[in-house]
Design a protein around this motif. Structure first.
Motif, PDB file in Angstrom:
ATOM      1  N   THR A 126      28.981   2.580 -13.652  1.00  0.00           N
ATOM      2  CA  THR A 126      29.439   3.592 -12.711  1.00  0.00           C
ATOM      3  C   THR A 126      30.530   4.445 -13.359  1.00  0.00           C
ATOM      4  O   THR A 126      31.095   4.072 -14.394  1.00  0.00           O
ATOM      5  N   THR A 127      30.844   5.562 -12.730  1.00  0.00           N
ATOM      6  CA  THR A 127      31.910   6.413 -13.265  1.00  0.00           C
ATOM      7  C   THR A 127      33.247   5.678 -13.274  1.00  0.00           C
ATOM      8  O   THR A 127      34.047   5.871 -14.186  1.00  0.00           O
ATOM      9  N   ILE A 128      33.472   4.842 -12.283  1.00  0.00           N
ATOM     10  CA  ILE A 128      34.719   4.061 -12.242  1.00  0.00           C
ATOM     11  C   ILE A 128      34.802   3.138 -13.454  1.00  0.00           C
ATOM     12  O   ILE A 128      35.853   3.038 -14.105  1.00  0.00           O
ATOM     13  N   GLU A 129      33.692   2.473 -13.773  1.00  0.00           N
ATOM     14  CA  GLU A 129      33.676   1.575 -14.934  1.00  0.00           C
ATOM     15  C   GLU A 129      33.891   2.357 -16.225  1.00  0.00           C
ATOM     16  O   GLU A 129      34.617   1.891 -17.122  1.00  0.00           O
ATOM     17  N   VAL A 130      33.281   3.532 -16.341  1.00  0.00           N
ATOM     18  CA  VAL A 130      33.452   4.346 -17.543  1.00  0.00           C
ATOM     19  C   VAL A 130      34.906   4.753 -17.707  1.00  0.00           C
ATOM     20  O   VAL A 130      35.478   4.624 -18.792  1.00  0.00           O
TER      21      VAL A 130
END
Length: 69
Positions: free
Chosen positions: A42-46
């Motif tokens: 996800t964008t949060i993980e990235v």
């Protein structure tokens, strides 16, 4: 690289979207960003991974040609 690789535009990158072909380097790259190990990035993980120094090394297994974040 996230937006072009999110081919179905669902806000996450599956393993199939991440790379067409897998080798040890691809697995390592995916694991750098799949922080909760659910098989999706996800964008949060990235953002968290990049903040902690992760980079995507890419290679011939990439599903798209853009390597920039």
């Amino acid at each position: 690289w996230f937006t072009p690789d999110d081919k179905d535009t669902d806000g996450q990158i599956s393993m199939a979207e991440f790379a067409a072909n897998w080798d040890e380097g691809t697995v390592t790259d995916f694991a750098k960003f799949d922080l909760n190990t659910d098989g999706f990035i996800t964008t949060i993980e990235v953002r968290k991974a990049i903040a902690n120094g992760a980079t995507r090394t890419g290679g011939s297994s990439r599903s798209s040609s853009s390597m920039a974040s």
